[in-house]
Design a protein around this motif. Structure first.
Motif, PDB file in Angstrom:
ATOM      1  N   GLY A  59       0.818  -1.185   0.116  1.00 29.89           N
ATOM      2  CA  GLY A  59      -0.062  -0.191  -0.211  1.00 29.89           C
ATOM      3  C   GLY A  59       0.851   1.213  -0.042  1.00 29.89           C
ATOM      4  O   GLY A  59       1.934   1.157   0.347  1.00 29.89           O
ATOM      5  N   CYS A  61       1.155   3.007   2.359  1.00 32.88           N
ATOM      6  CA  CYS A  61       1.793   3.258   3.588  1.00 32.88           C
ATOM      7  C   CYS A  61       3.050   2.804   3.752  1.00 32.88           C
ATOM      8  O   CYS A  61       3.723   3.106   4.625  1.00 32.88           O
ATOM      9  CB  CYS A  61       0.622   2.449   4.750  1.00 32.88           C
ATOM     10  SG  CYS A  61       0.929   0.580   4.252  1.00 32.88           S
ATOM     11  N   CYS A 161      -7.601  -0.379   5.088  1.00 27.04           N
ATOM     12  CA  CYS A 161      -7.671   0.287   6.580  1.00 27.04           C
ATOM     13  C   CYS A 161      -8.299   1.541   6.457  1.00 27.04           C
ATOM     14  O   CYS A 161      -7.946   2.592   7.404  1.00 27.04           O
ATOM     15  CB  CYS A 161      -6.091   0.316   6.809  1.00 27.04           C
ATOM     16  SG  CYS A 161      -5.194   1.419   5.742  1.00 27.04           S
ATOM     17  N   ARG A 291      -5.233  -4.887   8.933  1.00 25.06           N
ATOM     18  CA  ARG A 291      -5.496  -6.300   8.280  1.00 25.06           C
ATOM     19  C   ARG A 291      -4.518  -7.559   8.707  1.00 25.06           C
ATOM     20  O   ARG A 291      -4.702  -8.475   8.266  1.00 25.06           O
ATOM     21  CB  ARG A 291      -5.659  -6.126   6.938  1.00 25.06           C
ATOM     22  CG  ARG A 291      -6.492  -5.011   6.308  1.00 25.06           C
ATOM     23  CD  ARG A 291      -7.971  -4.944   6.861  1.00 25.06           C
ATOM     24  NE  ARG A 291      -8.629  -6.154   6.559  1.00 25.06           N
ATOM     25  CZ  ARG A 291      -9.396  -6.262   5.467  1.00 25.06           C
ATOM     26  NH1 ARG A 291      -9.699  -5.174   4.759  1.00 25.06           N
ATOM     27  NH2 ARG A 291     -10.038  -7.108   5.041  1.00 25.06           N
TER      28      ARG A 291
HETATM   29  S1  SF4 Z   1      -4.524  -1.969   4.457  1.00 28.22           S
HETATM   30 FE1  SF4 Z   1      -2.768  -2.130   5.416  1.00 28.22          FE
HETATM   31  S2  SF4 Z   1      -1.370  -2.537   3.604  1.00 28.22           S
HETATM   32 FE2  SF4 Z   1      -3.023  -1.705   2.807  1.00 28.22          FE
HETATM   33  S3  SF4 Z   1      -2.817   0.764   2.866  1.00 28.22           S
HETATM   34 FE3  SF4 Z   1      -3.543   0.030   5.033  1.00 28.22          FE
HETATM   35  S4  SF4 Z   1      -2.115  -0.311   6.303  1.00 28.22           S
HETATM   36 FE4  SF4 Z   1      -1.144  -0.352   4.160  1.00 28.22          FE
END
Ligand code: SF4
Length: 339
Positions: A59, A61, A161, A291
């Motif tokens: 992601g 992130c 998320c 997750r």
């Molecule tokens: S779900 Fe997890 S991997 Fe995907 S953007 Fe959010 S924190 Fe990042």
């Protein structure tokens, strides 16, 4: 023709405009098969040196800006949209829109949406370019479609998320257009409303309800097991978009006040082998990607909990008030460190 639009000409234009001599390319796992051909094309059409970042990435992130600072001029990140984070070097985001036809799936989903008039339309980055088209098809069939922009997400877009784009929508049901159960499960756990999946890749339309019930049963079992725990590990990720250290401190205090012990463990990527070393710990609370605890539960020997699930374990929250963990942002692009 490729299944995704990587907008290579647009990327090359931006690279030239920024006069970038060194470039790093970052891909999520599903798009890595295209990495070498894209690297070749960019290198042959610019004077830039290109490297591919080979680590796993799930992601926005997890942009490699910190690691690549002083090593490259820009990062080109494929498959995700930017999060409200202050990236340390310029990052070009390429959505990589899917070229798959969504029309038939939406039309097929109308049967499953029978009885629901107000629909929350939801999708992922790969289909945002056809969101309006989806809306029109539904409206032509008499549905009222609700869309809202999120904090860090576009209209109708969810991340695993981040459900801010669908929060408090006055809808009877959600229609998710895309593949897999990952996003629909998040929508279901977040909204608790009916979620129908129109999957243009498999060509089927299905409900997430049964799968979600199964996952909730697993969550309940993990909470019961973690209730016997005396020693907790609170895991913090050093990834910029998952970093919630203050939340971890808060959870540690909460655990200690309940007469139990807790330690904070900081790591970049979380996996079962790395957690196996902590034999004396009975359960883990994950403040990183929400997750991990939910979707990867079966990979771990000991229970992994979200912060909200820890509250249930410690009798601070009732199970009937189960809530999906999210990574939320304030107006200054700071991650909110509370539940
Ligand atoms: S779900 Fe997890 S991997 Fe995907 S953007 Fe959010 S924190 Fe990042």
């Amino acid at each position: 023709m490729l299944n995704y639009d990587f907008n290579i000409e647009g990327v090359i234009g931006k690279i030239k405009k920024l006069n970038a001599a060194k470039i790093a390319l970052q891909f999520p796992e599903g798009l890595k098969v295209h990495a070498t051909s894209i690297a070749d094309e960019i290198e042959s059409k610019t004077n830039s040196k290109v490297i591919i970042l080979g680590d796993a990435c799930y992601g926005a992130c997890d942009i490699a800006d910190q690691e690549m600072m002083n090593l490259v001029d820009i990062i080109v990140h494929f498959g995700h949209t930017p999060l409200p984070l202050n990236y340390k070097i310029p990052v070009i985001f390429v959505e990589a829109y899917s070229r798959i036809n969504i029309e038939d799936s939406i039309k097929k989903s109308l049967k499953n949406l029978d009885g629901y008039n107000n629909i929350g339309l939801v999708t992922t980055t790969q289909h945002l370019n056809v969101l309006k088209k989806m809306k029109t098809i539904l409206e032509k069939k008499g549905k009222k479609v609700f869309l809202k922009k999120g904090i860090g997400t576009s209209e109708g877009q969810v991340l695993g998320c981040n459900f801010s784009a669908i929060k408090n929508l006055p809808v009877d049901a959600y229609l998710f257009v895309g593949s897999g159960n990952f996003h629909p499960l998040g929508i279901k756990l977040f909204t608790k409303k009916p979620v129908i999946i129109a999957d243009p890749y498999m060509g089927d339309v299905r409900s997430i309800d049964e799968f979600s019930d199964k996952i909730l049963r697993v969550r309940f079992a993990k909470i019961v097991k973690a209730s016997e725990a005396n020693n907790f590990g609170i895991v913090v990720s050093s990834k910029e978009g998952q970093f919630r250290l203050e939340l971890a401190y808060h959870l540690k205090e909460m655990i200690q006040k309940s007469g139990k012990k807790a330690v904070i463990i900081m790591m970049n990527s979380i996996n079962p082998t790395l957690l196996m070393a902590y034999r004396e710990l009975d359960a883990f609370v994950i403040t990183a990607c929400p997750r991990i605890a939910i979707d990867d539960a079966n990979m771990y020997e000991k229970p992994l909990l979200t912060p909200q699930e820890l509250e249930v374990v410690l009798d601070k929250r009732d199970w009937s008030n189960y809530e999906m963990d999210e990574i939320k942002y304030d107006e200054n692009k700071n991650i909110i460190n509370s539940i």
